[in-house]
Design a protein around this motif. Structure first.
Motif, PDB file in Angstrom:
ATOM      1  N   PHE A 115      -0.718 -24.781  15.152  1.00 20.56           N
ATOM      2  CA  PHE A 115      -0.708 -23.373  14.790  1.00 20.56           C
ATOM      3  C   PHE A 115      -0.392 -23.233  13.311  1.00 20.56           C
ATOM      4  O   PHE A 115       0.615 -23.754  12.824  1.00 20.56           O
ATOM      5  CB  PHE A 115       0.326 -22.605  15.621  1.00 20.56           C
ATOM      6  N   LEU A 116      -1.260 -22.537  12.593  1.00 23.47           N
ATOM      7  CA  LEU A 116      -1.074 -22.281  11.163  1.00 23.47           C
ATOM      8  C   LEU A 116      -0.760 -20.803  10.980  1.00 23.47           C
ATOM      9  O   LEU A 116      -1.665 -19.953  10.997  1.00 23.47           O
ATOM     10  CB  LEU A 116      -2.337 -22.657  10.389  1.00 23.47           C
ATOM     11  N   PRO A 117       0.521 -20.463  10.811  1.00 26.92           N
ATOM     12  CA  PRO A 117       0.923 -19.043  10.775  1.00 26.92           C
ATOM     13  C   PRO A 117       0.437 -18.297   9.535  1.00 26.92           C
ATOM     14  O   PRO A 117       0.465 -17.068   9.520  1.00 26.92           O
ATOM     15  CB  PRO A 117       2.448 -19.106  10.821  1.00 26.92           C
ATOM     16  N   PHE A 118      -0.016 -19.040   8.502  1.00 28.06           N
ATOM     17  CA  PHE A 118      -0.531 -18.373   7.298  1.00 28.06           C
ATOM     18  C   PHE A 118      -1.984 -18.736   7.016  1.00 28.06           C
ATOM     19  O   PHE A 118      -2.435 -18.669   5.874  1.00 28.06           O
ATOM     20  CB  PHE A 118       0.377 -18.655   6.101  1.00 28.06           C
ATOM     21  N   LYS A 119      -2.716 -19.067   8.059  1.00 26.31           N
ATOM     22  CA  LYS A 119      -4.164 -19.182   7.936  1.00 26.31           C
ATOM     23  C   LYS A 119      -4.735 -17.772   8.028  1.00 26.31           C
ATOM     24  O   LYS A 119      -4.462 -17.034   8.961  1.00 26.31           O
ATOM     25  CB  LYS A 119      -4.725 -20.053   9.058  1.00 26.31           C
ATOM     26  N   ARG A 120      -5.585 -17.396   7.083  1.00 29.05           N
ATOM     27  CA  ARG A 120      -5.922 -15.988   6.912  1.00 29.05           C
ATOM     28  C   ARG A 120      -7.290 -15.615   7.463  1.00 29.05           C
ATOM     29  O   ARG A 120      -8.218 -16.435   7.473  1.00 29.05           O
ATOM     30  CB  ARG A 120      -5.836 -15.616   5.433  1.00 29.05           C
ATOM     31  N   ASP A 121      -7.360 -14.361   7.877  1.00 31.91           N
ATOM     32  CA  ASP A 121      -8.659 -13.782   8.226  1.00 31.91           C
ATOM     33  C   ASP A 121      -9.496 -13.710   6.954  1.00 31.91           C
ATOM     34  O   ASP A 121      -9.034 -13.175   5.939  1.00 31.91           O
ATOM     35  CB  ASP A 121      -8.446 -12.380   8.808  1.00 31.91           C
ATOM     36  N   PRO A 122     -10.714 -14.236   6.964  1.00 27.17           N
ATOM     37  CA  PRO A 122     -11.504 -14.261   5.721  1.00 27.17           C
ATOM     38  C   PRO A 122     -11.866 -12.875   5.195  1.00 27.17           C
ATOM     39  O   PRO A 122     -12.120 -12.721   3.995  1.00 27.17           O
ATOM     40  CB  PRO A 122     -12.757 -15.039   6.126  1.00 27.17           C
ATOM     41  N   ASP A 123     -11.893 -11.869   6.049  1.00 23.39           N
ATOM     42  CA  ASP A 123     -12.266 -10.524   5.605  1.00 23.39           C
ATOM     43  C   ASP A 123     -11.074  -9.724   5.091  1.00 23.39           C
ATOM     44  O   ASP A 123     -11.161  -9.034   4.069  1.00 23.39           O
ATOM     45  CB  ASP A 123     -12.934  -9.760   6.748  1.00 23.39           C
ATOM     46  N   THR A 124      -9.956  -9.785   5.795  1.00 19.92           N
ATOM     47  CA  THR A 124      -8.800  -8.960   5.434  1.00 19.92           C
ATOM     48  C   THR A 124      -7.696  -9.736   4.726  1.00 19.92           C
ATOM     49  O   THR A 124      -6.797  -9.125   4.139  1.00 19.92           O
ATOM     50  CB  THR A 124      -8.191  -8.326   6.688  1.00 19.92           C
ATOM     51  N   LEU A 125      -7.754 -11.067   4.774  1.00 22.38           N
ATOM     52  CA  LEU A 125      -6.699 -11.948   4.262  1.00 22.38           C
ATOM     53  C   LEU A 125      -5.384 -11.790   5.031  1.00 22.38           C
ATOM     54  O   LEU A 125      -4.331 -12.242   4.586  1.00 22.38           O
ATOM     55  CB  LEU A 125      -6.446 -11.720   2.766  1.00 22.38           C
TER      56      LEU A 125
ATOM     57  N   PRO B  65       0.839  -1.203   0.000  1.00 18.38           N
ATOM     58  CA  PRO B  65       0.000   0.000   0.000  1.00 18.38           C
ATOM     59  C   PRO B  65       0.871   1.250   0.000  1.00 18.38           C
ATOM     60  O   PRO B  65       1.971   1.253   0.571  1.00 18.38           O
ATOM     61  CB  PRO B  65      -0.800  -0.114   1.308  1.00 18.38           C
ATOM     62  N   VAL B  66       0.362   2.319  -0.629  1.00 16.14           N
ATOM     63  CA  VAL B  66       1.082   3.588  -0.677  1.00 16.14           C
ATOM     64  C   VAL B  66       0.125   4.700  -0.261  1.00 16.14           C
ATOM     65  O   VAL B  66      -0.979   4.817  -0.804  1.00 16.14           O
ATOM     66  CB  VAL B  66       1.644   3.871  -2.084  1.00 16.14           C
ATOM     67  N   VAL B  67       0.562   5.502   0.715  1.00 17.01           N
ATOM     68  CA  VAL B  67      -0.228   6.618   1.243  1.00 17.01           C
ATOM     69  C   VAL B  67       0.597   7.887   1.105  1.00 17.01           C
ATOM     70  O   VAL B  67       1.809   7.875   1.372  1.00 17.01           O
ATOM     71  CB  VAL B  67      -0.592   6.382   2.726  1.00 17.01           C
ATOM     72  N   ALA B  68      -0.044   9.003   0.698  1.00 21.12           N
ATOM     73  CA  ALA B  68       0.680  10.263   0.512  1.00 21.12           C
ATOM     74  C   ALA B  68      -0.065  11.416   1.165  1.00 21.12           C
ATOM     75  O   ALA B  68      -1.206  11.700   0.790  1.00 21.12           O
ATOM     76  CB  ALA B  68       0.869  10.549  -0.971  1.00 21.12           C
ATOM     77  N   PRO B  69       0.528  12.089   2.149  1.00 20.70           N
ATOM     78  CA  PRO B  69      -0.102  13.271   2.759  1.00 20.70           C
ATOM     79  C   PRO B  69      -0.108  14.432   1.779  1.00 20.70           C
ATOM     80  O   PRO B  69       0.710  14.503   0.857  1.00 20.70           O
ATOM     81  CB  PRO B  69       0.789  13.560   3.964  1.00 20.70           C
ATOM     82  N   MET B  70      -1.027  15.403   2.009  1.00 14.92           N
ATOM     83  CA  MET B  70      -1.179  16.501   1.065  1.00 14.92           C
ATOM     84  C   MET B  70      -0.719  17.845   1.623  1.00 14.92           C
ATOM     85  O   MET B  70      -0.666  18.823   0.877  1.00 14.92           O
ATOM     86  CB  MET B  70      -2.639  16.620   0.619  1.00 14.92           C
ATOM     87  N   SER B  71      -0.397  17.937   2.892  1.00 20.57           N
ATOM     88  CA  SER B  71       0.051  19.193   3.488  1.00 20.57           C
ATOM     89  C   SER B  71       0.903  18.858   4.703  1.00 20.57           C
ATOM     90  O   SER B  71       0.887  17.719   5.189  1.00 20.57           O
ATOM     91  CB  SER B  71      -1.148  20.056   3.901  1.00 20.57           C
TER      92      SER B  71
ATOM     93  N   THR C  50      -2.810 -14.298  -3.637  1.00 13.52           N
ATOM     94  CA  THR C  50      -3.426 -13.987  -2.341  1.00 13.52           C
ATOM     95  C   THR C  50      -2.844 -12.717  -1.751  1.00 13.52           C
ATOM     96  O   THR C  50      -3.570 -11.859  -1.225  1.00 13.52           O
ATOM     97  CB  THR C  50      -3.241 -15.162  -1.361  1.00 13.52           C
ATOM     98  N   ARG C  51      -1.507 -12.581  -1.828  1.00 15.94           N
ATOM     99  CA  ARG C  51      -0.887 -11.356  -1.317  1.00 15.94           C
ATOM    100  C   ARG C  51      -1.372 -10.136  -2.095  1.00 15.94           C
ATOM    101  O   ARG C  51      -1.619  -9.063  -1.515  1.00 15.94           O
ATOM    102  CB  ARG C  51       0.636 -11.473  -1.370  1.00 15.94           C
ATOM    103  N   ALA C  52      -1.520 -10.287  -3.407  1.00 16.78           N
ATOM    104  CA  ALA C  52      -2.027  -9.181  -4.211  1.00 16.78           C
ATOM    105  C   ALA C  52      -3.478  -8.863  -3.857  1.00 16.78           C
ATOM    106  O   ALA C  52      -3.871  -7.693  -3.756  1.00 16.78           O
ATOM    107  CB  ALA C  52      -1.903  -9.510  -5.701  1.00 16.78           C
ATOM    108  N   ALA C  53      -4.296  -9.912  -3.659  1.00 10.88           N
ATOM    109  CA  ALA C  53      -5.706  -9.708  -3.314  1.00 10.88           C
ATOM    110  C   ALA C  53      -5.836  -9.019  -1.955  1.00 10.88           C
ATOM    111  O   ALA C  53      -6.750  -8.208  -1.749  1.00 10.88           O
ATOM    112  CB  ALA C  53      -6.437 -11.050  -3.303  1.00 10.88           C
ATOM    113  N   LYS C  54      -4.928  -9.323  -1.042  1.00  9.97           N
ATOM    114  CA  LYS C  54      -4.964  -8.677   0.273  1.00  9.97           C
ATOM    115  C   LYS C  54      -4.775  -7.169   0.131  1.00  9.97           C
ATOM    116  O   LYS C  54      -5.509  -6.381   0.740  1.00  9.97           O
ATOM    117  CB  LYS C  54      -3.879  -9.267   1.178  1.00  9.97           C
ATOM    118  N   ILE C  55      -3.806  -6.760  -0.683  1.00  7.23           N
ATOM    119  CA  ILE C  55      -3.554  -5.327  -0.879  1.00  7.23           C
ATOM    120  C   ILE C  55      -4.709  -4.682  -1.630  1.00  7.23           C
ATOM    121  O   ILE C  55      -5.185  -3.593  -1.269  1.00  7.23           O
ATOM    122  CB  ILE C  55      -2.228  -5.099  -1.618  1.00  7.23           C
ATOM    123  N   ASN C  56      -5.192  -5.358  -2.675  1.00  3.94           N
ATOM    124  CA  ASN C  56      -6.300  -4.792  -3.462  1.00  3.94           C
ATOM    125  C   ASN C  56      -7.574  -4.655  -2.642  1.00  3.94           C
ATOM    126  O   ASN C  56      -8.425  -3.822  -2.948  1.00  3.94           O
ATOM    127  CB  ASN C  56      -6.570  -5.660  -4.687  1.00  3.94           C
TER     128      ASN C  56
END
Length: 614
Positions: free
Chosen positions: A439-449, A370-376, A490-496
């Motif tokens: 423990f599954l360290p890459f089991k994902r949250d269904p909403d946020t991935l 993700p990329v965020v840019a402030p304006m002032s 999946t990583r791309a879908a998480k960001i999108n």
């Protein structure tokens, strides 16, 4: 002598001199007095990258521009009404920016034959008619300062150093600035050198008295306080606001903040500011290089901290591999890039928007962030909190793109109600999450991935982590082609899928045919230009992007709604390239890469040309 007081609605002042003349300090003190008085303001410090360029030369000129007004303003101003020139180099370097009729306050003591020759003047412009278009006030600032300090135990050279305070006193009288703040500042700054403190205060007061008594200035000016939204305000720079935003993000996320950083212009002040606030549990680590800084920050994120690293463009290039590691380990990390002019070392003290494509694609493999840019400058506070929200919620590194113009510039900032700041806290995983009790360290949250965030040392949650591709769910090392395809997508879908607000459009009557789009620090000049167009009767819409990845969901619809879209950028069209490719809209680019922000008048002319080209 009774002197006339003239009311003005706004003023633009530029202090200019050698980099050793204290122009940044002078401008900062005048700004502090202006903020205390209650004007709206915007500043533009401009200084050489060299620690000490040759005295009296054009490369050594340092300047500080301040625009203050009795109403809402958006930029440091296009052209100064007043230039304080401490030497011939300062005059020559800035004369081209002065409109006809502007005031020039020139330090005559420095217009010596030697100093004139250094910048190519055959004769002093103060003695011929070459400055007839302007109102010139010839003031021997240096000798007046030395005379004012004759009673102090100072050498002539040391006394001369206070000439910037004399100039500050004169300008403070000329524009009715309060004096108490500056006197208090000098007492604190030189608390261990009381004689120096008294000398600087004496020089400041002498400058004030000179304005009051000399016949050179028969008129003083008053700019009334601005009508701002009620609240408590302070003057703040972008780097300060970003540091405070990171502190607030640490509190609101309930995570200790760790900054791993290597000093680099123009980002270093964030490290300096954060190091002053250990009472909030802030840990700052000045690393031996850029790679060590980001590595330490990512390690802190693995350990359960809010990991942050700050840098500029050259440092982002060095940090790229570790940011890629943060992408594949899926850990929260904030990478602050205070952009400067490039390529390579470029122009360290000048501003640009040229790191966007690097922020989006400057890593090997499919590694979206993700990329965020402030304006002032003040918006850097909110952008830092937003970057932290995304990083923590979605377990991802986030690029925060500020720039030198925002970092060093300042404006009034209304202190937020802390109770209204968003809660961005997330729970650590504390128990196994697999069907069989593993423990599954890459089991994902269904909403946020987002994957679980398990703190090392938590019993039963041991897991492997590293840069090699991982199997879905288990996190075991995997070279399976289908698994790699799944993980990449999946990583791309998480960001999108990151939730970002829709793109807001300012189109008062809803019938504009041209949209001006911007991102980052171009907001102020664009908005000021839009005001000018509307004031002259033109129809124009404006929109500004804070989220550059993912883009707001309605971006395509907004772009297609208008006949023409104009996109000014301080690069060669990086965002325009992306928008054309993604939305098949013929973006009209306007690009300048001069190391300086746009001027409102310049953009107003470009906008009007686009409107008239129908």
């Amino acid at each position: 002598m009774t002197k006339q007081v003239q009311q003005l609605d706004r003023v633009i002042i530029r202090f200019a001199g050698d980099s050793g003349d204290g122009m940044q300090l002078t401008g900062d003190r005048f700004t502090a007095g202006t903020a205390e008085f209650g004007n709206d303001l915007s500043t533009l410090p401009n200084f050489p990258a060299e620690i000490r360029a040759p005295a009296g030369t054009l490369p050594g000129v340092s300047s500080f521009q301040l625009h203050f007004a009795d109403h809402d303003i958006l930029t440091p101003g296009d052209a100064p009404n007043v230039l304080v020139a401490m030497n011939p180099a300062a005059l020559k370097a800035n004369l081209g920016d002065l409109p006809r009729g502007a005031d020039i306050i020139a330090n005559t003591d420095e217009f010596t034959k030697r100093n004139l020759q250094k910048v190519g003047y055959a004769a002093s412009p103060l003695d011929d008619d070459s400055l007839s278009e302007w109102r010139v006030h010839a003031v021997p600032l240096t000798s007046l300062t030395v005379r004012a300090l004759e009673g102090f135990d100072l050498s002539k050279k040391d006394a001369e150093r206070s000439k910037n305070m004399f100039a500050l006193g004169l300008l403070s009288w000329l524009y009715h600035r309060p004096t108490e703040h500056t006197i208090s500042f000098l007492e604190q700054k030189f608390a261990k050198k009381p004689e120096i403190a008294k000398a600087n205060i004496a020089a400041f007061q002498a400058g004030w008295n000179y304005g009051e008594t000399t016949e050179s200035f028969s008129v003083s000016y008053e700019v009334k306080p601005a009508r701002l939204t009620p609240g408590v305000y302070r003057n703040i720079s972008g780097n300060q606001a970003l540091a405070y935003g990171l502190i607030a993000a640490s509190v609101q996320s309930k995570l200790p903040l760790f900054l791993g950083s290597y000093p680099i212009t123009p980002a270093s002040d964030i490290l300096h500011e954060l190091s002053r606030h250990k009472e909030f549990g802030i840990r700052t680590f000045q690393a031996e290089d850029e790679i060590a800084g980001v590595g330490a920050a990512l390690g802190a994120a693995f350990g359960g901290a809010l990991g942050v690293t700050t840098t500029s463009g050259p440092g982002v290039a060095l940090k790229a591999e570790t940011v890629g590691l943060a992408v594949t380990t899926e850990l929260p990390l904030i990478v602050v890039d205070v952009q400067r002019a490039g390529p390579s070392t470029g122009m360290p003290t000048k501003t640009e928007q040229t790191d966007l494509l690097m922020a989006l694609f400057g890593r090997n493999g499919e590694s979206p962030v993700p990329v965020v840019a402030p304006m002032s400058p003040s918006d850097c506070f909110d952008a830092a909190i937003e970057a932290a929200r995304i990083a923590v919620k979605y377990r991802t590194p986030v690029m925060l793109l500020s720039d030198g113009y925002l970092a060093n510039g300042s404006e009034p900032w209304r202190l937020p109600d802390v109770s209204e700041l968003p809660d961005i806290s997330q729970e650590f995983t504390t128990a196994p999450n697999g069907a069989d009790g593993e423990f599954l360290p890459f089991k994902r949250d269904p909403d946020t991935l987002a994957r679980p965030w398990a703190i090392p040392g938590t019993a039963g949650l041991e897991h492997r982590i590293g840069g090699i591709e991982k199997a879905d769910g288990t996190g075991n090392i995997s070279y399976d082609p289908n698994n790699h395809d799944l993980m990449v997508r999946t990583r791309a879908a998480k960001i999108n899928g990151i939730d970002v607000p829709e793109l807001d459009v300012d189109d008062p009557d809803g019938d504009a045919r041209v949209l001006v789009l911007g991102w980052g620090s171009t907001y102020g000049p664009i908005a000021a230009a839009v005001r000018r167009i509307r004031k002259s009767g033109g129809k124009i819409a404006q929109a500004h992007l804070r989220h550059l990845n993912p883009l707001p969901a309605n971006t395509g619809d907004v772009l297609r709604h208008y006949d023409k879209v104009l996109l000014p950028e301080i690069n060669l069209g990086q965002l325009a390239l992306l928008l054309r490719a993604r939305y098949l809209v013929d973006i009209i680019s306007y690009n300048r890469v001069r190391g300086l922000p746009f001027k409102a008048e310049e953009l107003a002319g470009v906008i009007q040309d686009v409107i008239d080209s129908d």
